[in-house]
Scaffold this motif. Structure first.
Motif, PDB file in Angstrom:
ATOM      1  N   ARG A  80       0.828  -1.211   0.000  1.00 13.23           N
ATOM      2  CA  ARG A  80       0.000   0.000   0.000  1.00 13.23           C
ATOM      3  C   ARG A  80       0.859   1.257   0.000  1.00 13.23           C
ATOM      4  NH1 ARG A  80      -5.828  -0.950   2.906  1.00 13.23           N
ATOM      5  NH2 ARG A  80      -6.280  -2.854   1.725  1.00 13.23           N
ATOM      6  N   PHE A  81       1.952   1.233   0.715  1.00 11.52           N
ATOM      7  CA  PHE A  81       2.885   2.358   0.723  1.00 11.52           C
ATOM      8  C   PHE A  81       3.400   2.645  -0.686  1.00 11.52           C
ATOM      9  CE2 PHE A  81       7.369   3.666   1.074  1.00 11.52           C
ATOM     10  CZ  PHE A  81       7.279   4.788   1.885  1.00 11.52           C
ATOM     11  N   SER A  82       3.633   1.592  -1.465  1.00  7.28           N
ATOM     12  CA  SER A  82       4.237   1.729  -2.798  1.00  7.28           C
ATOM     13  C   SER A  82       3.331   2.431  -3.797  1.00  7.28           C
ATOM     14  CB  SER A  82       4.607   0.345  -3.364  1.00  7.28           C
ATOM     15  OG  SER A  82       5.607  -0.257  -2.589  1.00  7.28           O
ATOM     16  N   ARG A  83       2.023   2.436  -3.552  1.00  8.34           N
ATOM     17  CA  ARG A  83       1.095   3.032  -4.518  1.00  8.34           C
ATOM     18  C   ARG A  83       1.464   4.480  -4.840  1.00  8.34           C
ATOM     19  NH1 ARG A  83      -4.855   1.442  -2.080  1.00  8.34           N
ATOM     20  NH2 ARG A  83      -4.467  -0.796  -1.778  1.00  8.34           N
ATOM     21  N   ALA A  84       2.036   5.177  -3.867  1.00  5.56           N
ATOM     22  CA  ALA A  84       2.340   6.599  -4.047  1.00  5.56           C
ATOM     23  C   ALA A  84       3.560   6.838  -4.927  1.00  5.56           C
ATOM     24  CB  ALA A  84       2.566   7.255  -2.681  1.00  5.56           C
ATOM     25  N   PHE A  85       4.296   5.776  -5.292  1.00  7.18           N
ATOM     26  CA  PHE A  85       5.604   5.999  -5.897  1.00  7.18           C
ATOM     27  C   PHE A  85       5.810   5.392  -7.274  1.00  7.18           C
ATOM     28  CE2 PHE A  85       6.084   6.113  -1.255  1.00  7.18           C
ATOM     29  CZ  PHE A  85       6.570   7.413  -1.124  1.00  7.18           C
ATOM     30  N   THR A  86       5.012   4.408  -7.672  1.00  4.87           N
ATOM     31  CA  THR A  86       5.317   3.693  -8.916  1.00  4.87           C
ATOM     32  C   THR A  86       5.045   4.510 -10.173  1.00  4.87           C
ATOM     33  OG1 THR A  86       3.192   2.570  -8.588  1.00  4.87           O
ATOM     34  CG2 THR A  86       5.173   1.319  -8.081  1.00  4.87           C
ATOM     35  N   SER A  87       4.344   5.644 -10.052  1.00  3.68           N
ATOM     36  CA  SER A  87       4.177   6.500 -11.229  1.00  3.68           C
ATOM     37  C   SER A  87       5.435   7.317 -11.516  1.00  3.68           C
ATOM     38  CB  SER A  87       2.995   7.451 -11.028  1.00  3.68           C
ATOM     39  OG  SER A  87       3.237   8.336  -9.950  1.00  3.68           O
ATOM     40  N   ARG A  88       6.291   7.455 -10.534  1.00 11.02           N
ATOM     41  CA  ARG A  88       7.452   8.340 -10.655  1.00 11.02           C
ATOM     42  C   ARG A  88       8.794   7.614 -10.526  1.00 11.02           C
ATOM     43  NH1 ARG A  88       8.253  13.769  -6.851  1.00 11.02           N
ATOM     44  NH2 ARG A  88      10.354  14.309  -7.549  1.00 11.02           N
ATOM     45  N   TYR A  89       8.813   6.540  -9.740  1.00 14.30           N
ATOM     46  CA  TYR A  89      10.057   5.820  -9.465  1.00 14.30           C
ATOM     47  C   TYR A  89       9.918   4.343  -9.840  1.00 14.30           C
ATOM     48  CZ  TYR A  89      10.845   9.804  -6.296  1.00 14.30           C
ATOM     49  OH  TYR A  89      10.973  11.060  -5.746  1.00 14.30           O
ATOM     50  N   GLN A  90      11.053   3.716 -10.109  1.00 14.24           N
ATOM     51  CA  GLN A  90      11.062   2.259 -10.114  1.00 14.24           C
ATOM     52  C   GLN A  90      11.064   1.816  -8.655  1.00 14.24           C
ATOM     53  OE1 GLN A  90      13.305  -1.224 -12.445  1.00 14.24           O
ATOM     54  NE2 GLN A  90      14.727   0.049 -11.302  1.00 14.24           N
ATOM     55  N   VAL A  91      10.150   0.927  -8.308  1.00 14.84           N
ATOM     56  CA  VAL A  91      10.013   0.452  -6.936  1.00 14.84           C
ATOM     57  C   VAL A  91      10.340  -1.035  -6.895  1.00 14.84           C
ATOM     58  CG1 VAL A  91       8.397   0.012  -5.051  1.00 14.84           C
ATOM     59  CG2 VAL A  91       8.312   2.189  -6.290  1.00 14.84           C
ATOM     60  N   ILE A  92      11.201  -1.402  -5.954  1.00 12.68           N
ATOM     61  CA  ILE A  92      11.558  -2.807  -5.745  1.00 12.68           C
ATOM     62  C   ILE A  92      11.442  -3.093  -4.250  1.00 12.68           C
ATOM     63  CG2 ILE A  92      13.398  -4.537  -5.850  1.00 12.68           C
ATOM     64  CD1 ILE A  92      14.472  -3.062  -8.313  1.00 12.68           C
ATOM     65  N   ALA A  93      10.701  -4.161  -3.908  1.00 15.54           N
ATOM     66  CA  ALA A  93      10.568  -4.600  -2.519  1.00 15.54           C
ATOM     67  C   ALA A  93      10.860  -6.092  -2.488  1.00 15.54           C
ATOM     68  CB  ALA A  93       9.163  -4.310  -1.990  1.00 15.54           C
ATOM     69  N   LEU A  94      11.861  -6.489  -1.726  1.00 11.85           N
ATOM     70  CA  LEU A  94      12.279  -7.887  -1.752  1.00 11.85           C
ATOM     71  C   LEU A  94      11.892  -8.621  -0.480  1.00 11.85           C
ATOM     72  CD1 LEU A  94      16.077  -8.419  -0.996  1.00 11.85           C
ATOM     73  CD2 LEU A  94      14.910  -6.281  -0.466  1.00 11.85           C
ATOM     74  N   ASP A  95      11.733  -9.947  -0.615  1.00 10.47           N
ATOM     75  CA  ASP A  95      11.730 -10.852   0.524  1.00 10.47           C
ATOM     76  C   ASP A  95      13.185 -11.174   0.832  1.00 10.47           C
ATOM     77  OD1 ASP A  95       8.981 -11.111   0.877  1.00 10.47           O
ATOM     78  OD2 ASP A  95       8.816 -12.885  -0.398  1.00 10.47           O
ATOM     79  N   LEU A  96      13.670 -10.707   1.963  1.00 12.74           N
ATOM     80  CA  LEU A  96      15.035 -11.068   2.345  1.00 12.74           C
ATOM     81  C   LEU A  96      15.168 -12.585   2.446  1.00 12.74           C
ATOM     82  CD1 LEU A  96      15.555  -8.459   5.190  1.00 12.74           C
ATOM     83  CD2 LEU A  96      16.889  -8.533   3.068  1.00 12.74           C
ATOM     84  N   PRO A  97      16.344 -13.145   2.139  1.00 12.78           N
ATOM     85  CA  PRO A  97      16.547 -14.572   2.393  1.00 12.78           C
ATOM     86  C   PRO A  97      16.182 -14.911   3.839  1.00 12.78           C
ATOM     87  CG  PRO A  97      18.377 -13.694   1.134  1.00 12.78           C
ATOM     88  CD  PRO A  97      17.529 -12.512   1.519  1.00 12.78           C
ATOM     89  N   GLY A  98      15.444 -16.006   4.001  1.00 12.74           N
ATOM     90  CA  GLY A  98      14.975 -16.391   5.324  1.00 12.74           C
ATOM     91  C   GLY A  98      13.553 -15.972   5.605  1.00 12.74           C
ATOM     92  N   PHE A  99      12.942 -15.167   4.703  1.00 14.38           N
ATOM     93  CA  PHE A  99      11.609 -14.628   4.937  1.00 14.38           C
ATOM     94  C   PHE A  99      10.767 -14.700   3.662  1.00 14.38           C
ATOM     95  CE2 PHE A  99      14.533 -12.549   7.847  1.00 14.38           C
ATOM     96  CZ  PHE A  99      13.882 -12.659   9.065  1.00 14.38           C
ATOM     97  N   GLY A 100       9.444 -14.611   3.856  1.00 21.10           N
ATOM     98  CA  GLY A 100       8.541 -14.590   2.711  1.00 21.10           C
ATOM     99  C   GLY A 100       8.707 -15.812   1.830  1.00 21.10           C
ATOM    100  N   GLU A 101       8.780 -15.586   0.524  1.00 18.35           N
ATOM    101  CA  GLU A 101       8.904 -16.687  -0.438  1.00 18.35           C
ATOM    102  C   GLU A 101      10.347 -16.946  -0.849  1.00 18.35           C
ATOM    103  OE1 GLU A 101       6.273 -16.120  -3.729  1.00 18.35           O
ATOM    104  OE2 GLU A 101       4.513 -15.816  -2.478  1.00 18.35           O
ATOM    105  N   SER A 102      11.276 -16.157  -0.341  1.00 21.26           N
ATOM    106  CA  SER A 102      12.688 -16.395  -0.662  1.00 21.26           C
ATOM    107  C   SER A 102      13.199 -17.637   0.066  1.00 21.26           C
ATOM    108  CB  SER A 102      13.534 -15.172  -0.283  1.00 21.26           C
ATOM    109  OG  SER A 102      13.231 -14.074  -1.120  1.00 21.26           O
TER     110      SER A 102
END
Length: 308
Positions: A80-102
């Motif tokens: 939700r935070f990213s919605r404000a930025f993808t029109s202007r910036y390239q946005v990348i959010a990763l799952d750090l190793p050990g978390f999420g789907e990584s």
């Protein structure tokens, strides 16, 4: 149209019983809608033998915002935070190793090791001088990265970051020192509600079926998270000697009612930084980008625009 799509997903979930019978399907549907609303797509890359999953969106030419989640969390924290930025910036959010789907190998997950993994990830994607933003453990990693690679960033934003001995001890560390369980690790179903109330001043509303789903996921990772938390403490990297090495503009943004990491950390950090900006959000807890994403995004955009 995107709001209509989200409404249709929820209506469908309720009318077909998905909300009760298949929280996995509901979560997948809602995550897909959130990705679309943020303009992000899910991707994967192999870096040094580890599969790392991440979101990417926005223009590929121009500046990049790279977002790093905290302990026990994942890349979804930034949707939700990213919605404000993808029109202007390239946005990348990763799952750090050990978390999420990584990947989650039997390996080290201390901050110094994760910082070097982050460096390898940035090199693999050929990201040129990103803006780093991290929350909690992710903020600790972002700050250490900015200290180790000061010429390779445009800015760094630290949201309720770990890594500093605060003048006022946080409630979480007081609990741990008394021998009480880590409130960030869910060991039984009722711990999930306690976790939400501990992290947020105003927890986001969730249906009971999703609470059970998240609780079950967290309980399944209990031993893994206990191990990582022990490594973070056993191989702790204090930021106090590192902060003076950070040469880029640095945002310190904190929820005033953070019970995990006390807001008084700012008193330690600000004098050690070359170019600090400070925002303290009232009636907000440990994860401002989740609790108040629009307001947090505006503070961050003001920082990026040099208005802070």
């Amino acid at each position: 149209m995107k709001k209509l799509l989200l409404g249709l997903v929820l209506v469908l979930a309720v009318t077909t019983g998905t909300l009760y019978f298949s929280p996995n399907l509901l979560m997948a549907s809602m995550r897909l809608v959130e990705q679309q609303m943020a303009g992000l797509s899910s991707r994967q890359i192999e870096v040094n033998g580890l599969s790392i999953h991440y979101y990417q969106g926005g223009p590929s030419i121009g500046e990049t915002l790279l977002m790093i989640h905290g302990f026990g969390a994942n890349r979804d924290n930034w949707l939700r935070f990213s919605r404000a930025f993808t029109s202007r910036y390239q946005v990348i959010a990763l799952d750090l190793p050990g978390f999420g789907e990584s990947d989650k190998p039997d390996a080290r997950y201390d901050v110094a090791t994760q910082t070097e993994r982050l460096h390898a990830f940035i090199q693999a994607l050929k990201i040129d001088k990103p803006h780093l933003i991290g929350n909690s453990m992710g903020g600790h990693i972002a700050a250490l990265y900015a200290a180790r690679y000061p010429q390779q960033l445009r800015s760094v934003a630290l949201l309720d970051n770990a890594g500093v001995m605060s003048p006022q001890k946080s409630e979480m560390f007081s609990m741990i020192e008394r021998g009480e369980p880590n409130p960030l690790v869910v060991r039984k179903a009722e711990d999930f509600d306690k976790l939400m109330k501990f992290v947020f001043v105003n927890p986001p509303p969730l249906p009971d079926s999703l609470k059970r789903h998240f609780a079950e996921q967290s309980m399944a990772n209990q031993n893994h998270y206990d191990k990582i938390f022990s490594q973070l403490r056993d191989h702790y990297v204090p930021l106090e000697p590192e902060l003076p090495k950070i040469q880029v503009p640095t945002l310190l943004l904190w929820g005033e009612q953070d019970r995990v990491l006390d807001v008084s950390s700012i008193e330690v950090m600000k004098p050690l930084l070359a170019k600090p900006s400070v925002v303290i959000m009232k009636d907000c807890g440990h994860a401002p980008m989740l609790e108040r994403p629009e307001e947090t995004a505006q503070h961050y955009q003001d920082f990026l625009d040099g208005r802070l």
